[in-house]
Scaffold this motif. Sequence first.
Motif, short mmCIF file in Angstrom:
data_model
loop_
_atom_site.label_atom_id
_atom_site.label_comp_id
_atom_site.label_asym_id
_atom_site.label_seq_id
_atom_site.Cartn_x
_atom_site.Cartn_y
_atom_site.Cartn_z
N VAL A 176 -4.88 9.28 2.88
CA VAL A 176 -4.80 9.47 4.32
C VAL A 176 -5.38 10.83 4.66
O VAL A 176 -5.10 11.82 3.98
N ARG B 206 -4.65 12.87 1.26
CA ARG B 206 -5.82 13.06 0.38
C ARG B 206 -5.72 14.35 -0.43
O ARG B 206 -6.46 14.53 -1.39
N GLN C 220 -3.26 0.48 -5.37
CA GLN C 220 -2.32 0.48 -4.25
C GLN C 220 -2.27 1.82 -3.52
O GLN C 220 -1.69 1.91 -2.43
N VAL D 31 -3.47 4.57 -1.12
CA VAL D 31 -4.35 4.66 0.04
C VAL D 31 -4.38 6.11 0.53
O VAL D 31 -3.37 6.61 1.04
N TYR E 239 0.73 5.04 1.02
CA TYR E 239 -0.04 5.98 1.82
C TYR E 239 0.26 7.41 1.37
O TYR E 239 1.41 7.86 1.42
N PRO F 59 0.84 -1.20 0.00
CA PRO F 59 0.00 0.00 0.00
C PRO F 59 0.87 1.24 0.00
O PRO F 59 1.94 1.27 0.62
#
Length: 263
Positions: A118, A89, A114, A116, A86, A84
């Motif tokens: 945050v 956003r 993949q 993600v 991170y 993943p």
Amino acid sequence: MKISTLMENTPYADGFLYEHGLSLYIETGKHRILFDTGGSAKFADNAERLGIDLSQVDIAVLSHGHYDHSGGLKKFLLLNHTAPIYVSRYAFEPHYAGADREIGVDPELERHPQIVPVNESLTLDGGLELCACNDRPRPYHMGNYGLYAFRNGALEPDTFLHEQYLTVHEDGKKIVFSGCSHKGVLNIMHWLTPDVLVGGFHFMKVDPEGPEKAVLDEAAEVLLRYDAKYYTGHCTGIPPYRYLKAIMGDRLEYLASGQVIAI
């Protein structure tokens, strides 16, 4: 913990590629972490030379939404199909240096499985935390240095909502990783109070022989108040680093492309 510098502005030794960018490979007792991917695929070449298998990375973190930390992301996704990644956003908002030079993350990658997103903070397993600290006061002023974000239909001075910091707790130590410290390295120390801080300080436009050297004097004074060790490079800039080093001594060290350290 072992930290390998996969990309930085300067080479540690002959044969290592370098560019304006940052990428770190972090080995803890539980994780193999990729922190940023430099400005291009070159970080992967340095990883290969260091004997690092990027397909075995189990967690990746993008510190913020600028190309010099995300330019190798496509390459990483070709090599690693499970970790993943991170990302704040806000990282995929358009970002600019000046009014017309776009420096953001490739928008095609935003919906990759993949990735993600945050929000303000996230606790991961194994003593890992992400924090943007956007909800905290900034007691130390840090200018935007001509950097902008396209938000609410217009360009506005970047307040770096997209920047996040990785904290690793291991062997009784708190180690914080910051890509560029756009919100201010002094603010980061005030917020997170780590034992070790690794990352750029974004002083590259501060002339240590000009009137702005007071910025560096304050930085050195405040950083030395903490019982902490600092490793820096990339956007700190070589002249500002040398100025700070003369004051801070062995409390401050430089990390160059291809260099490996143990903490």
